[in-house]
Design a protein around this motif. Structure first.
Motif, PDB file in Angstrom:
ATOM      1  N   SER A 132       0.870  -1.217   0.026  1.00 42.74           N
ATOM      2  CA  SER A 132      -0.079   0.011  -0.150  1.00 42.74           C
ATOM      3  C   SER A 132       0.791   1.347  -0.103  1.00 42.74           C
ATOM      4  O   SER A 132       0.650   2.145  -0.595  1.00 42.74           O
ATOM      5  CB  SER A 132      -0.786   0.034   1.296  1.00 42.74           C
ATOM      6  N   ALA A 164       2.216   1.968  -3.395  1.00 47.89           N
ATOM      7  CA  ALA A 164       1.063   2.359  -4.299  1.00 47.89           C
ATOM      8  C   ALA A 164       0.881   3.753  -4.198  1.00 47.89           C
ATOM      9  O   ALA A 164       0.825   4.807  -5.002  1.00 47.89           O
ATOM     10  CB  ALA A 164      -0.196   1.664  -4.211  1.00 47.89           C
ATOM     11  N   ARG A 224      -0.607   6.220  -6.678  1.00 47.87           N
ATOM     12  CA  ARG A 224      -1.929   5.351  -6.984  1.00 47.87           C
ATOM     13  C   ARG A 224      -2.645   5.314  -5.502  1.00 47.87           C
ATOM     14  O   ARG A 224      -2.543   4.356  -4.922  1.00 47.87           O
ATOM     15  CB  ARG A 224      -1.720   4.190  -7.331  1.00 47.87           C
ATOM     16  N   GLU A 282      -5.737   2.723  -4.983  1.00 44.84           N
ATOM     17  CA  GLU A 282      -5.222   1.570  -4.920  1.00 44.84           C
ATOM     18  C   GLU A 282      -4.440   1.289  -3.561  1.00 44.84           C
ATOM     19  O   GLU A 282      -4.855   0.283  -2.895  1.00 44.84           O
ATOM     20  CB  GLU A 282      -4.130   1.198  -6.036  1.00 44.84           C
ATOM     21  N   ALA A 283      -3.813   2.136  -3.157  1.00 47.09           N
ATOM     22  CA  ALA A 283      -3.466   2.086  -1.718  1.00 47.09           C
ATOM     23  C   ALA A 283      -4.578   2.014  -0.753  1.00 47.09           C
ATOM     24  O   ALA A 283      -4.050   1.161   0.275  1.00 47.09           O
ATOM     25  CB  ALA A 283      -2.420   3.425  -1.296  1.00 47.09           C
TER      26      ALA A 283
END
Length: 415
Positions: free
Chosen positions: A245, A248, A253, A256-257
């Protein structure tokens, strides 16, 4: 004669992760090297030895047992039937393919390999990770030594940063994979080795971040998750998800994290372990702040505080989580506040983190000192920012990511 359980042999089976069946198989393998033919030992023989039903096994079993554990039969808890029975014959042939536990610890020629001379090798030597088994039977004591070395690597990282730990970690991973291929062990040892490899991949990933190599860091964090799943270790899986995470988030991102962190929190072990839960909630708060979810970020920060309050201060702390202190929670909260544009709150939380951080954690102290200066500059407090970084010595710090940020701060101050 009253039957007396052989607790010595029973303890040795636990130490070297033998089951009754696997010890019997090992006895047969060693017997083939001694007598020229495979033995006929079965798990029922081992059960009888441990229960005390058989207090002095036949020579065809005792000689292999002495070699497997590298100690005389009486030191294995066996009791001779008479004075003459204690004098076992000299083995006619010593096997070359099955080093004894003692040889596993002391034979520098057959069992050890050394890292070649380099800057990383100097660190590896100082950390004591330059010898790894390449054959023989592995016990949980071997795994314990592996984890002790990893703990020293973690301490090195918290002190001065990643630096050569990338190559040290990958070299150690290669050696442990060699041990997995070349040694014998039980299922418990196998899983523990995969957990150790997962930890090393995670360390390599963080060292890559410090070196500014984000792409390589992502590969290491993905490999850490794979090894954690092979280890069937929920804590290692949660750690790997947490690192992914962060990866990301650093790549921009942010949604996404958030999704990755939520997936990690779906792990029951992660939720139940207050340290892991506190870290995941704090990182979830940062991800939600980066996506503009103010309510979610505030809720996650509260979740981090509540989880941390559940920590038992007397419980042992995994070395990879040793950094998670009230100081670190304040620092992570500051990152979330900064992402939400709350620079005054972020500055106050960063200052609190620096007040609470121990001097030994030089890397994190430098990280948050630079963060404090960045926040002061964002609010137009040039004099305070200059005072914050004045005298900041990074000569002994091995973290390109932090030193690059410090250079950008100083460039802005001199512009």
């Amino acid at each position: 004669m009253d039957r007396q359980r052989n607790t010595v042999l029973e303890a040795l089976l636990a130490e070297y992760d033998f089951t009754h069946r696997t010890l019997a198989a090992e006895v047969n393998d060693v017997a083939e090297g001694i007598f020229g033919r495979r033995g006929d030992c079965a798990d029922r023989h081992v059960r009888r030895w441990i229960s005390g039903e058989v207090r002095w096994p036949w020579t065809r079993y005792l000689l292999p047992l002495e070699q497997i554990f590298d100690r005389p039969a009486q030191a294995l808890g066996f009791v001779p039937r008479g004075k003459n029975s204690a004098n076992l014959p000299t083995p006619p042939l010593l096997p070359r393919s099955t080093p004894t536990p003692k040889q596993q610890e002391e034979d520098p020629v057959q069992r050890r390999r050394f890292i070649t001379a380099s800057a990383a090798a100097t660190v590896a030597l100082a950390l004591g990770i330059d010898d790894t088994p390449t054959g023989g039977r592995l016990a949980m004591s071997d795994v314990q030594r592996v984890h002790e070395r990893i703990s020293r690597m973690d301490a090195h990282f918290f002190s001065i940063g990643g630096g050569p730990l990338v190559s040290v970690s990958t070299e150690y991973i290669a050696r442990l994979r060699g041990a997995l291929d070349g040694c014998t062990y039980g299922e418990r040892v196998e899983k523990a080795l995969h957990a150790a490899i997962s930890s090393l991949y995670a360390s390599a990933g963080w060292a890559c971040h410090d070196s500014g190599n984000a792409d390589q860091a992502g590969l290491f964090h993905a490999a850490a998750l794979q090894s954690a799943m092979l280890a069937a270790d929920p804590a290692a899986v949660a750690r790997a998800w947490s690192d992914l995470s962060l990866q990301a988030r650093r790549a921009g991102r942010h949604r996404e994290a958030v999704q990755i962190t939520r997936a990690a929190l779906d792990n029951r072990r992660a939720r139940q372990d207050p340290r892991i839960a506190a870290l995941l909630h704090a990182r979830l708060a940062i991800g939600q702040a980066r996506t503009g979810d103010r309510t979610g970020a505030a809720r996650a920060l509260l979740g981090a505080e509540k989880a941390y309050d559940r920590i038992d201060p007397t419980a042992p702390v995994p070395t990879w989580l040793a950094f998670l202190t009230p100081a670190e929670l304040s620092g992570l909260a500051a990152i979330a506040h900064r992402a939400l544009g709350r620079y005054d709150q972020a500055e106050a939380a960063t200052a609190q983190a620096l007040d609470l951080l121990p001097e030994s954690m030089r890397r994190n102290r430098t990280y948050y000192t630079v963060q404090l200066a960045e926040l002061q500059l964002a609010q137009g407090e040039r004099e305070q920012a200059a005072a914050t970084v004045t005298g900041l010595d990074v000569a002994s710090l091995d973290s390109r990511s932090i030193t690059d940020r410090l250079d950008r701060v100083r460039t802005r101050l001199t512009a």
